[in-house]
Enzyme design. Structure first.
Site, PDB file in Angstrom:
ATOM      1  N   GLY A  74     -26.425  16.833 -57.532  1.00 47.01           N
ATOM      2  CA  GLY A  74     -27.396  15.742 -57.501  1.00 47.01           C
ATOM      3  C   GLY A  74     -28.474  15.895 -56.453  1.00 47.01           C
ATOM      4  CD  GLU A  75     -33.311  15.470 -54.285  1.00 51.55           C
ATOM      5  OE1 GLU A  75     -33.115  16.700 -54.194  1.00 51.55           O
ATOM      6  OE2 GLU A  75     -33.592  14.764 -53.303  1.00 51.55           O
TER       7      GLU A  75
ATOM      8  CB  CYS B 110     -20.399  20.243 -49.673  1.00 51.89           C
ATOM      9  SG  CYS B 110     -21.830  20.343 -50.754  1.00 51.89           S
TER      10      CYS B 110
ATOM     11  CD  GLU C 155     -17.121  20.986 -59.698  1.00 56.76           C
ATOM     12  OE1 GLU C 155     -16.274  21.509 -60.426  1.00 56.76           O
ATOM     13  OE2 GLU C 155     -18.183  21.553 -59.384  1.00 56.76           O
TER      14      GLU C 155
ATOM     15  CB  CYS D  22     -25.226  26.982 -52.063  1.00 59.53           C
ATOM     16  SG  CYS D  22     -24.861  26.693 -50.354  1.00 59.53           S
TER      17      CYS D  22
ATOM     18  CB  SER E 177     -34.053  22.990 -51.491  1.00 62.75           C
ATOM     19  OG  SER E 177     -32.768  22.502 -51.130  1.00 62.75           O
ATOM     20  CG  LEU E 178     -40.029  26.210 -48.513  1.00 63.46           C
ATOM     21  CD1 LEU E 178     -41.000  25.132 -48.967  1.00 63.46           C
ATOM     22  CD2 LEU E 178     -40.395  26.681 -47.097  1.00 63.46           C
ATOM     23  CG  ASN E 179     -34.921  27.201 -52.543  1.00 65.34           C
ATOM     24  OD1 ASN E 179     -34.289  27.546 -51.556  1.00 65.34           O
ATOM     25  ND2 ASN E 179     -34.492  26.264 -53.357  1.00 65.34           N
TER      26      ASN E 179
ATOM     27  CB  CYS F 251     -33.523  24.084 -58.912  1.00 63.70           C
ATOM     28  SG  CYS F 251     -34.198  22.751 -57.899  1.00 63.70           S
TER      29      CYS F 251
ATOM     30  CG  ASN G 186     -23.765  31.514 -53.660  1.00 62.88           C
ATOM     31  OD1 ASN G 186     -23.300  32.502 -53.097  1.00 62.88           O
ATOM     32  ND2 ASN G 186     -24.154  30.439 -53.002  1.00 62.88           N
TER      33      ASN G 186
ATOM     34  CB  SER H 123     -29.764  19.055 -48.738  1.00 64.89           C
ATOM     35  OG  SER H 123     -30.559  20.138 -49.175  1.00 64.89           O
TER      36      SER H 123
ATOM     37  CB  CYS I   6     -28.990  17.556 -60.623  1.00 59.10           C
ATOM     38  SG  CYS I   6     -30.375  17.538 -59.459  1.00 59.10           S
TER      39      CYS I   6
ATOM     40  CB  CYS J  12     -29.359  24.863 -59.170  1.00 64.13           C
ATOM     41  SG  CYS J  12     -28.058  23.717 -58.685  1.00 64.13           S
TER      42      CYS J  12
HETATM   43  N1  SAH Z   1     -30.662  18.532 -54.613  1.00 62.34           N
HETATM   44  C1  SAH Z   1     -30.570  18.749 -53.194  1.00 62.34           C
HETATM   45  C2  SAH Z   1     -29.124  18.890 -52.736  1.00 62.34           C
HETATM   46  C3  SAH Z   1     -28.448  20.142 -53.240  1.00 62.34           C
HETATM   47  S1  SAH Z   1     -28.273  21.223 -51.902  1.00 62.34           S
HETATM   48  C4  SAH Z   1     -31.424  19.930 -52.782  1.00 62.34           C
HETATM   49  O1  SAH Z   1     -32.000  20.561 -53.651  1.00 62.34           O
HETATM   50  O2  SAH Z   1     -31.574  20.187 -51.600  1.00 62.34           O
HETATM   51  C5  SAH Z   1     -27.848  22.699 -52.693  1.00 62.34           C
HETATM   52  C6  SAH Z   1     -28.557  23.881 -52.094  1.00 62.34           C
HETATM   53  O3  SAH Z   1     -28.121  25.058 -52.799  1.00 62.34           O
HETATM   54  C7  SAH Z   1     -30.058  23.808 -52.227  1.00 62.34           C
HETATM   55  O4  SAH Z   1     -30.672  24.243 -51.048  1.00 62.34           O
HETATM   56  C8  SAH Z   1     -30.354  24.820 -53.349  1.00 62.34           C
HETATM   57  O5  SAH Z   1     -31.629  25.378 -53.179  1.00 62.34           O
HETATM   58  C9  SAH Z   1     -29.244  25.820 -53.158  1.00 62.34           C
HETATM   59  N2  SAH Z   1     -28.872  26.538 -54.380  1.00 62.34           N
HETATM   60  C10 SAH Z   1     -28.946  26.090 -55.651  1.00 62.34           C
HETATM   61  N3  SAH Z   1     -28.500  27.035 -56.512  1.00 62.34           N
HETATM   62  C11 SAH Z   1     -28.138  28.087 -55.760  1.00 62.34           C
HETATM   63  C12 SAH Z   1     -27.574  29.374 -56.063  1.00 62.34           C
HETATM   64  N4  SAH Z   1     -27.284  29.709 -57.307  1.00 62.34           N
HETATM   65  N5  SAH Z   1     -27.309  30.204 -55.038  1.00 62.34           N
HETATM   66  C13 SAH Z   1     -27.566  29.827 -53.749  1.00 62.34           C
HETATM   67  N6  SAH Z   1     -28.075  28.643 -53.409  1.00 62.34           N
HETATM   68  C14 SAH Z   1     -28.369  27.775 -54.395  1.00 62.34           C
END
Ligand code: SAH
Length: 359
Positions: free
Chosen positions: A156-157, A97, A84, A330, A211-213, A108, A287, A188, A104, A111
């Site tokens: 994907g990463e 995007c 997608e 996202c 993506s620190l999170n 995480c 999300n 990213s 992937c 996700c």
């Molecule tokens: N694999 C890469 C590229 C994906 S970017 C990465 O991790 O950066 C997708 C972004 O969406 C990432 O920053 C991830 O942390 C965020 N993300 C993943 N699941 C999410 C969710 N359910 N709600 C909001 N953001 C989310």
């Protein structure tokens, strides 16, 4: 293929190198999907080139439309997999995007794409073709819009598929192709430290998002098992050494999960952690999707978190969800159509995270 590869192919087939460039311009500049579109190349030369190259790698299988104008494009690869891509209009800008893998491997916990597991890498042509097919769709539906920005934030990463992603960047930034400037492209990553170091030495320099999170290893270990391999200190160490160009900043993504990483103490820890980094933080309120056991914080909690970051001097931006009514925001990309999964998930719901098997 990059332009060099196309020219080399022509030479290897006993043709002048410029034939490779001509064909390359048709595919990557004009979006040709059939050899007979190439009107400045005779049929014999086209047939010869077709012995060494395939064109038109993806088929647009479905377009889902959000009430906010976002479109989710589902593509099928030649070998039958679904990926997608999302087109996000934002004033004059249109950001696409794009995906870098089928599924992937990073796992995480919040996700949806993670629940697909990894099937395979996309090749450079499949990454770039998402842009050409989306551009053709826009030309038909909204001729005044152009794709202005690209983010490698789909399935994907990207740094797990390093060589193909680099090749796709060379292709997409070329003036003989779609010519999207490297400053309008963001890659990213979940934080693959050795590959970040490698990326810093490339001649093509997209913007970098990480993506620190989480603001500490305890939480990051839990929600992003990759942290057990490269923890926050290692990640931030690599980013401190990252050769950022003049006036550029790293973007940190921070998915806000209710009761997990959204307290004011988290905001304070985050501000402290990132002090001295040339960076900004994109706060992404979680999300929802059926596979995740998390919830989005209340609007008040989101505002309070952001205000605390700002008060402590950390520049933050709140990412408004786009396309969440069609599972396009996202973290929601998992091949859903009208809420139904088109491809079964391979990873169990809330599986206990295995150690990531990546280098
Ligand atoms: N694999 C890469 C590229 C994906 S970017 C990465 O991790 O950066 C997708 C972004 O969406 C990432 O920053 C991830 O942390 C965020 N993300 C993943 N699941 C999410 C969710 N359910 N709600 C909001 N953001 C989310």
């Amino acid at each position: 293929m990059t332009l060099d590869q196309a020219q080399d192919l022509a030479a290897a087939l006993g043709l002048p190198r410029f034939r490779g460039e001509q064909a390359w311009r048709w595919v990557h500049g004009k979006g040709a999907i059939a050899w007979d579109e190439m009107t400045n190349i005779g049929p014999e030369v086209r047939a010869r080139l077709a012995e060494g190259a395939q064109i038109g790698t993806l088929t647009l299988a479905e377009v889902q439309r959000s009430k906010d104008g976002t479109k989710k494009l589902r593509f099928t690869t030649r070998d039958g997999y679904s990926i997608e891509s999302v087109l996000i209009p934002d004033g004059e800008k249109t950001t696409q995007c794009i995906s870098s893998q089928v599924g992937c491997a990073v796992d995480c916990q919040f996700c949806a794409t993670a629940k697909l597991g990894l099937t395979r890498n996309l090749d450079a042509g499949e990454i770039a073709d998402q842009v050409y097919r989306a551009r053709a769709l826009l030309a038909a539906e909204e001729p005044d819009r152009r794709i202005t920005n690209l983010v490698y934030m789909g399935m994907g990463e990207p740094l797990h598929n390093y060589d193909n992603v680099m090749r796709s960047l060379r292709i997409l930034t070329s003036d003989l192709g779609v010519g999207i400037g490297q400053r309008r492209i963001t890659v990213s990553t979940a934080g693959l430290v050795p590959r970040l170091e490698k990326l810093g030495n490339e001649d093509v320099r997209p913007n970098l998002a990480v993506s620190l999170n989480a603001s500490n290893d305890r939480v990051r270990d839990e929600i992003m098992p990759i942290n057990k391999k490269w923890n926050i200190a290692k990640l931030l160490g690599a980013l401190r050494a990252y050769p950022l160009e003049h006036r550029r900043r790293v973007t940190f993504e921070y998915v806000l999960l209710a009761g997990v990483n959204d307290s004011l103490a988290d905001a304070a820890d985050l501000a402290k952690l990132l002090r001295g980094h040339r960076c900004k933080v994109n706060i992404i309120p979680f999300n929802p999707h059926p596979e995740a056991g998390y919830t989005r914080p209340s609007p008040e909690a989101i505002t309070a978190f952001q205000n605390e970051c700002k008060r402590l001097g950390l520049p933050t931006y709140l990412r408004t969800p786009r396309g969440d009514d069609i599972d396009a925001a996202c973290g929601q990309l998992a091949n859903r159509s009208n809420g139904e999964l088109l491809v079964p998930l391979r990873v169990k719901k809330r599986a206990s995270p295995p150690a990531p098997n990546v280098d």
